[in-house]
Design a protein around this motif. Structure first.
Motif, mmCIF file in Angstrom:
data_model
loop_
_atom_site.group_PDB
_atom_site.id
_atom_site.type_symbol
_atom_site.label_atom_id
_atom_site.label_comp_id
_atom_site.label_asym_id
_atom_site.label_seq_id
_atom_site.Cartn_x
_atom_site.Cartn_y
_atom_site.Cartn_z
ATOM 1 N N THR A 212 45.087 30.219 45.427
ATOM 2 C CA THR A 212 46.494 29.888 45.172
ATOM 3 C C THR A 212 46.750 28.385 45.082
ATOM 4 O OG1 THR A 212 47.167 29.750 47.505
ATOM 5 C CG2 THR A 212 47.130 31.941 46.525
ATOM 6 N N GLU B 187 55.264 32.713 42.103
ATOM 7 C CA GLU B 187 55.548 33.733 41.082
ATOM 8 C C GLU B 187 54.260 34.199 40.382
ATOM 9 O OE1 GLU B 187 58.518 34.789 40.998
ATOM 10 O OE2 GLU B 187 58.505 36.052 39.185
ATOM 11 N N GLU B 188 53.411 33.228 40.048
ATOM 12 C CA GLU B 188 52.142 33.567 39.371
ATOM 13 C C GLU B 188 51.261 34.449 40.243
ATOM 14 O OE1 GLU B 188 50.102 30.214 36.745
ATOM 15 O OE2 GLU B 188 51.222 29.344 38.409
ATOM 16 N N ASN C 70 52.756 37.967 40.571
ATOM 17 C CA ASN C 70 52.560 38.795 39.373
ATOM 18 C C ASN C 70 51.108 39.225 39.207
ATOM 19 O OD1 ASN C 70 55.245 38.792 38.740
ATOM 20 N ND2 ASN C 70 55.120 36.919 37.486
ATOM 21 N N GLU C 71 50.195 38.317 39.564
ATOM 22 C CA GLU C 71 48.772 38.661 39.467
ATOM 23 C C GLU C 71 48.462 39.869 40.371
ATOM 24 O OE1 GLU C 71 46.486 35.029 39.809
ATOM 25 O OE2 GLU C 71 44.640 36.162 40.174
ATOM 26 N N LYS D 181 48.568 27.429 41.898
ATOM 27 C CA LYS D 181 49.377 28.486 41.269
ATOM 28 C C LYS D 181 50.750 28.545 41.930
ATOM 29 C CE LYS D 181 45.649 31.501 39.847
ATOM 30 N NZ LYS D 181 44.638 32.309 40.500
ATOM 31 N N SER D 182 51.756 28.925 41.157
ATOM 32 C CA SER D 182 53.082 29.089 41.751
ATOM 33 C C SER D 182 53.121 30.436 42.471
ATOM 34 C CB SER D 182 54.159 29.047 40.667
ATOM 35 O OG SER D 182 54.081 30.220 39.878
#
Ligand code: DC
Length: 214
Positions: free
Chosen positions: A194, A200-201, A204-205, A197-198
């Motif tokens: 992480t 949100e990203e 969603n992943e 990464k945001s």
């Protein structure tokens, strides 16, 4: 359904687990908070470092996890368990076999006949080795220290980033080298880094993994 999220301090486990729980209507259990409750009790009783007394204390331990907070002896201590004094001592408490046995037992009971997402260090390896999905979250230690620093500053704590960084490194070491259920990635867990990464990203992943798993 059982989703296990493991990883070191500050990798984003609780933030992500809460969001996934909301999205999928799962019950969320923060197992780190349970070890923090035991640590706070030991601190309050002045028995840190006294293994016999800590083990004895477990017999009358009164902790409760409610939707609105974490309770010790019927008092809401949700804020207190995040204080640096608890963070500094929790890894030693979590390394005690008897403490772990009791917590794992409570975690399994809590999850009975529920759809749950749990975060911790040993969920995919020990607590629920047959979990439907296992995620291992990691992030660079500097980035993890930054996240914890921001969180504590927002709460009005007076902290130094270097101290937090050192505490994170120390906890990583104790958590991953201890004899009882050390922090490690389960063979069938999916590792997600992480660091850059945001939220949100990452969310969603993981949601994509859940959907392709069902
Ligand atoms: O996630 P956290 O920082 O609140 O966790 C606090 C401590 O508890 C951490 O140093 C390791 C320990 N822990 C554990 O050993 N097993 C778990 N399932 C969860 C947390």
């Amino acid at each position: 359904m059982i989703i296990a999220i493991d990883g070191p301090a500050g990798s984003g486990k609780s933030t992500i687990a809460k969001l996934i729980a909301e999205d999928l209507g799962l019950v969320y259990l923060d197992t780190g908070a349970m070890y923090r409750l035991v640590t706070l009790k030991a601190l309050n009783d002045g028995i840190l470092g006294n293994l016999d007394k800590i083990i004895k204390m477990l017999d009358n331990l009164n902790i409760d996890i409610k939707e609105n907070g974490f309770y010790l002896d019927e008092i809401d201590v949700s804020e207190e368990i995040r204080k640096p004094i608890v963070s500094e001592n929790v890894s030693d408490i979590a390394a005690i076999r008897e403490v772990r046995e009791k917590m794992v037992d409570l975690q399994r009971k809590f999850s009975e006949s529920k759809n749950v997402i749990l975060d911790g260090r040993d969920i995919g390896t020990v607590v629920f080795p047959n979990a439907d999905l296992k995620i291992f979250l990691v992030a660079d230690a500097r980035e993890r220290a930054k996240r914890r620093y921001r969180e504590l500053i927002q709460k009005g704590e007076n902290v130094e980033i270097e101290e937090i960084y050192e505490n994170i490194l120390k906890r990583d070491k104790i958590d991953s080298t201890r004899k009882e259920s050390p922090l490690k990635k389960a063979k069938d867990a999916v590792e997600v880094d992480t660091t850059s990464k945001s939220i949100e990203e990452v969310k969603n992943e993981i949601l994509r993994m859940v959907n392709s798993n069902i």
